[in-house]
Design a protein around this motif. Structure first.
Motif, short mmCIF file in Angstrom:
data_model
loop_
_atom_site.label_atom_id
_atom_site.label_comp_id
_atom_site.label_asym_id
_atom_site.label_seq_id
_atom_site.Cartn_x
_atom_site.Cartn_y
_atom_site.Cartn_z
N PHE A 339 0.85 -1.18 0.00
CA PHE A 339 0.00 0.00 0.00
C PHE A 339 0.89 1.23 0.00
O PHE A 339 1.78 1.34 0.86
N ASP A 340 0.67 2.14 -0.96
CA ASP A 340 1.56 3.31 -0.99
C ASP A 340 1.24 4.23 0.19
O ASP A 340 0.25 4.06 0.91
N GLU A 341 2.11 5.21 0.39
CA GLU A 341 2.05 6.06 1.58
C GLU A 341 0.71 6.78 1.70
O GLU A 341 0.12 6.86 2.77
N ALA A 342 0.20 7.30 0.59
CA ALA A 342 -1.04 8.07 0.63
C ALA A 342 -2.23 7.17 0.97
O ALA A 342 -3.11 7.53 1.76
N ALA A 343 -2.26 5.98 0.36
CA ALA A 343 -3.36 5.04 0.65
C ALA A 343 -3.32 4.59 2.11
O ALA A 343 -4.36 4.51 2.78
N LEU A 344 -2.11 4.31 2.61
CA LEU A 344 -1.97 3.90 4.00
C LEU A 344 -2.43 5.00 4.95
O LEU A 344 -3.10 4.73 5.96
N ALA A 345 -2.11 6.24 4.62
CA ALA A 345 -2.53 7.37 5.47
C ALA A 345 -4.05 7.46 5.55
O ALA A 345 -4.61 7.71 6.62
N ILE A 346 -4.72 7.26 4.42
CA ILE A 346 -6.19 7.32 4.42
C ILE A 346 -6.77 6.18 5.23
O ILE A 346 -7.71 6.35 6.02
N LEU A 347 -6.20 4.97 5.06
CA LEU A 347 -6.72 3.81 5.80
C LEU A 347 -6.52 3.97 7.30
O LEU A 347 -7.31 3.47 8.09
N GLN A 348 -5.48 4.69 7.70
CA GLN A 348 -5.26 4.91 9.13
C GLN A 348 -6.12 6.04 9.69
O GLN A 348 -6.25 6.15 10.90
N GLN A 349 -6.71 6.84 8.81
CA GLN A 349 -7.60 7.91 9.28
C GLN A 349 -9.06 7.47 9.30
O GLN A 349 -9.87 8.03 10.03
N TYR A 350 -9.40 6.46 8.51
CA TYR A 350 -10.79 6.00 8.40
C TYR A 350 -11.26 5.44 9.75
O TYR A 350 -10.47 4.86 10.50
N ALA A 351 -12.55 5.58 10.05
CA ALA A 351 -13.07 5.22 11.37
C ALA A 351 -13.29 3.72 11.55
O ALA A 351 -13.41 3.24 12.67
#
Length: 454
Positions: A339-351
């Motif tokens: 998972f690239d950095e941007a995708a990982l960041a979104i997945l870590q912000q999702y509830a």
């Protein structure tokens, strides 16, 4: 102590550039000019990370990767490859490489990839340490995470598994309650006995008594022979009562008697059968609210919750998400996917309202639909991307659904979370919420918030 990184590359100028950039970032760096020299230094230094060029005379990067993984499977290897040779790098990832970078690369790309590899390795080693402390049971190895929130769960499992005390697991749907129940069984003296799981919400109410306690021949229409219930089948082992909060009120006294006396009477029978069982129950409902509303017996609650154990939702252990992503990719046979950095960041912000179960379902869907070995933001469902991006514009803390949310419910959840974070210390929770203590006490009384029973 700073992590040690071993660089293996036959290009002296590239070695010097890598060494300078990584030392500037605060890492200890060792270098080698060939695969053979690199492996010798690897044995001496035991570095936390290896960066190896793919194309080298003599022993190439693929051979280096294979040998490093044989000697130390946990040590990540980053492969350096020429532009246009991505297929070779993907093959290396299938063989166990953590990631790859293509020449020419910039400093930020290098630093991000290295930091990500070292962070994931740290989590992996901590996760393994915690599991080793639990004797490495197979059922427990399925529990992935090294966060402080999950470590508390590990600690309770370790302490209470070998007792016969009833355990009540609470937590949202998808947090892994059955997994914890199986871990409790696997670590107990009953591990060689049966583990019987029952979903109390999935069985029609008029059949539930027979399913749980069995029936005799002729007890009702269709009862053509004696049939043991789930409790009899769990004898000498563990019975797991999932969704126990859905148990009909009229059936609760019979369950209470089973817990108190360890005897069961089948439907239509008049002879008690003695049982040797351990009971683990689970619920995603507010049992105390059900008690206050007269839908659940208080004495049954105390029998079930000798050991209460709350499982944290995924949003309270976001640092475990990279480990879970790697675990599910491996589970579904796609170790090379990243998972690239941007995708990982979104997945870590999702509830993650569906918790770990929702995350695994997403990973499985992404692996089926992917067109490459890299998952990007564009691959993520609109539901996740738009929810995170929209909430980032509206608030850095709250993710409100588009169809609205009751303010009183939101306020109650905030107060409960503040109390849980401070171990129900009211003064500390009031300070966390930046309100006077008497205001907190008023909110607790208003929303009938009480500390969990010991």
């Amino acid at each position: 102590m700073h992590p040690t990184i071993l660089i293996i590359d036959d290009d002296a100028s590239l070695r010097r550039v890598l060494e300078y950039q990584l030392q500037e970032a605060g890492y200890e760096v060792a270098t080698a000019a060939s695969g053979e020299e690199g492996l010798a230094r690897f044995s001496d230094l035991a570095p936390q990370l290896v960066i190896s060029d793919m194309q080298m005379p003599g022993m190439d990067g693929m051979q280096v990767l294979k040998t490093v993984k044989e000697r130390s499977p946990e040590t990540p290897v980053i492969i350096i490859t020429a532009f246009g040779s991505v297929d070779v790098a993907v093959q290396a990832m299938k063989q166990g490489a953590y990631d790859y970078i293509t020449k020419p690369f910039n400093r930020d790309e290098l630093h991000l990839t290295v930091a990500r590899a070292l962070h994931l390795t740290s989590l992996t080693r901590e996760n393994r340490r915690l599991k080793d402390a639990l004797a490495g049971d197979d059922d427990y190895r399925s529990m992935v995470g090294a966060s402080a929130a999950l470590e508390k769960v590990y600690l309770v499992v370790r302490k209470v598994a070998d007792s016969d005390a009833s355990v009540l697991l609470s937590g949202e749907s998808g947090t892994g309650k059955e997994l914890v129940a199986r871990a409790l069984h696997a670590r107990s003296a009953r591990r060689n006995g049966p583990f019987v799981a029952v979903n109390c919400a999935a069985i029609p109410h008029d059949l539930l008594e027979s399913e749980l306690f069995g029936h005799t021949k002729g007890a009702f229409t269709g009862a053509v022979k004696d049939k043991p219930g789930k409790f009899q089948l769990a004898d000498t082992g563990t019975i797991f009562l999932d969704e126990v909060g859905e148990l009909p009120l009229e059936l609760q006294p019979k369950l209470l008697r089973v817990l108190q006396e360890r005897v069961v009477t089948p439907v239509g029978g008049n002879r008690e059968q003695r049982l040797d069982i351990r009971v683990v129950a689970a619920t995603n409902r507010d049992i105390e609210q059900a008690i206050s509303e007269g839908r659940f017996r208080e004495d049954l609650y105390y029998r079930l919750a000798v050991i209460p154990l709350h499982l944290p939702p995924l949003r309270q252990r976001r640092e475990d998400i990279p480990l879970l992503l790697r675990h599910f990719c491996s589970k579904h046979g796609a170790e090379e996917v990243r998972f690239d950095e941007a995708a990982l960041a979104i997945l870590q912000q999702y509830a993650w309202p569906g918790n770990v179960r929702e995350l695994e379902n997403l990973v499985e869907r992404l692996l089926i639909m992917r067109s490459s070995s890299s998952i990007t933001v564009e691959d993520l469902p609109d539901k996740i991307r738009l929810t995170v991006n929209g909430s980032a514009k509206r608030s850095a803390v709250i993710n409100l659904p588009d169809n609205g949310y009751p303010l009183e419910q939101l306020e109650r959840e905030v107060v409960v979370e503040a109390l849980e974070r401070t171990n129900w210390n009211q003064s500390a929770a009031a300070k966390f919420l930046q309100i006077p203590r008497h205001t907190l006490l008023y909110r607790m009384e208003k929303y009938a918030i009480t500390p969990p029973k010991p």
